[in-house]
Design an enzyme around this catalytic site. Structure first.
Site: not given
Length: 345
Positions: A116, A190, A310
């Site tokens: 991420h 997210h 996602e």
């Protein structure tokens, strides 16, 4: 910033340790749906849906204060509640990739891998508010400038994200990015969704995913490069079934159906449809809320309190030539759009 912070639908959310203010912005359509976004991580903190019964449900998980959002990235297993994730969402094996015959080393922040965006990704940055529109189909546009070598990524990257709340009960996320030199990019949101509210479990809600294959992963959840058929497996959600208690899997989306995924609560007669132009959706259930964090309304979140959709490129795509291209060329433009549509019965 001063022009937008005096807007009647924005207010101070908190102050960063260095004294920088963080604001919360509200979008509300004529059907009473209301979304709140803070410019820390371009994060969705609240998404309230009025039901036919008159009850109002907040369908995303979140935290009470800015201090808790900041703290959430300092503890193990950061939940990334509602955040915009980048430069690259998902895992990159050993934080390494090659581009134009040069090897780049990214931050390693999960086991021996980059996840991420690394140690300090877009989810922990202060975004500038570029524009707010009110009235029909209200929207907010936020921007972030990521300098060359931030997190180990090449190129100055300019990112723009517009949230729009339509009168058709659609929350759309439109991303745009340009770079000063060739780089890789994979952005997503997210948010953890729960159509029965954050105090409930998603285990009784129906999940549909428009997918025939998933990415095979190793024991550290990094893609091996193989695709696995979901037929006759627990990963087959081509016919809606109850949400799993735990899942952390990338589903390759079928192109023949515009709906990528959906979530339905029979109790609230509420359905969320997910649309995207991305090749996959990573489904995640199983995050634990640390006791150090104060959840909204002092609710103690459980591992199945929310489910993430996602929408994105494949994790570790830069290291697999036959995965969808993740390279943004100098002079090119990255565009992505995802829509969460709510149907109230």
């Amino acid at each position: 910033m001063s022009e937008v912070t005096i807007n009647s639908k924005s207010k101070l959310f908190g102050t960063m340790p260095n004294g920088d203010p963080v604001y919360s912005y509200e979008l509300k359509n004529n059907n009473g749906i209301e979304v709140k976004i803070i410019n820390y991580g371009a994060t969705i903190t609240s998404l309230k849906i009025p039901l036919k019964t008159g009850k109002i449900i907040d369908v995303v998980l979140g935290l009470d204060a800015l201090e808790d959002y900041i703290k959430s990235y300092e503890i193990g297993g950061s939940p990334y509640y509602g955040a915009t994730v980048g430069r690259y969402s998902g895992r990159i094996k050993q934080g390494l990739f090659s581009l134009n015959n040069k090897v780049y080393q990214l931050d390693k922040n999960l086991d021996n891998h980059s996840l991420h965006g690394g140690n300090i990704g877009f989810s922990q940055r202060i975004w500038e508010v570029k524009k707010i529109t009110e009235g029909i189909n209200p929207s907010i546009t936020l921007t972030y400038f990521s300098p060359n070598n931030e997190g180990g990524f090449p190129g100055d990257l300019e990112v723009e994200l517009t949230y729009t709340l339509s009168e058709n009960n659609e929350l759309s996320l439109q991303y745009k990015a340009t770079t000063s030199e060739d780089t890789i990019i994979n952005l997503t949101n997210h948010s953890y969704f729960n159509l029965e509210g954050p105090s409930e479990t998603v285990a009784n809600q129906d999940l549909y995913i428009n997918s025939s294959t998933v990415l095979e992963t190793d024991n550290e959840n990094v893609p091996t490069g193989l695709l696995l058929r979901v037929d006759s497996t627990s990963y087959d959600f081509s016919n809606a079934k109850k949400c799993p208690e735990k899942i952390d899997t990338s589903f390759v989306l079928n192109k023949e159906n515009k709906i990528a995924a959906s979530l339905y609560s029979e109790i609230n007669n509420l359905k969320m449809l997910v649309f995207t132009d991305q090749p996959s959706v990573h489904i995640y259930v199983g995050g634990e809320n640390d006791d150090q964090l104060t959840s909204k309304e002092k609710i103690k979140y459980q591992s199945n309190s929310g489910i993430c959709f996602e929408t994105q490129n494949y994790p570790d795509a830069p290291n697999h030539s036959y995965f969808p291209n993740s390279v943004l060329k100098k002079g090119g433009t990255y565009l992505q759009k995802t829509v969460y549509k709510f149907e109230i019965y």
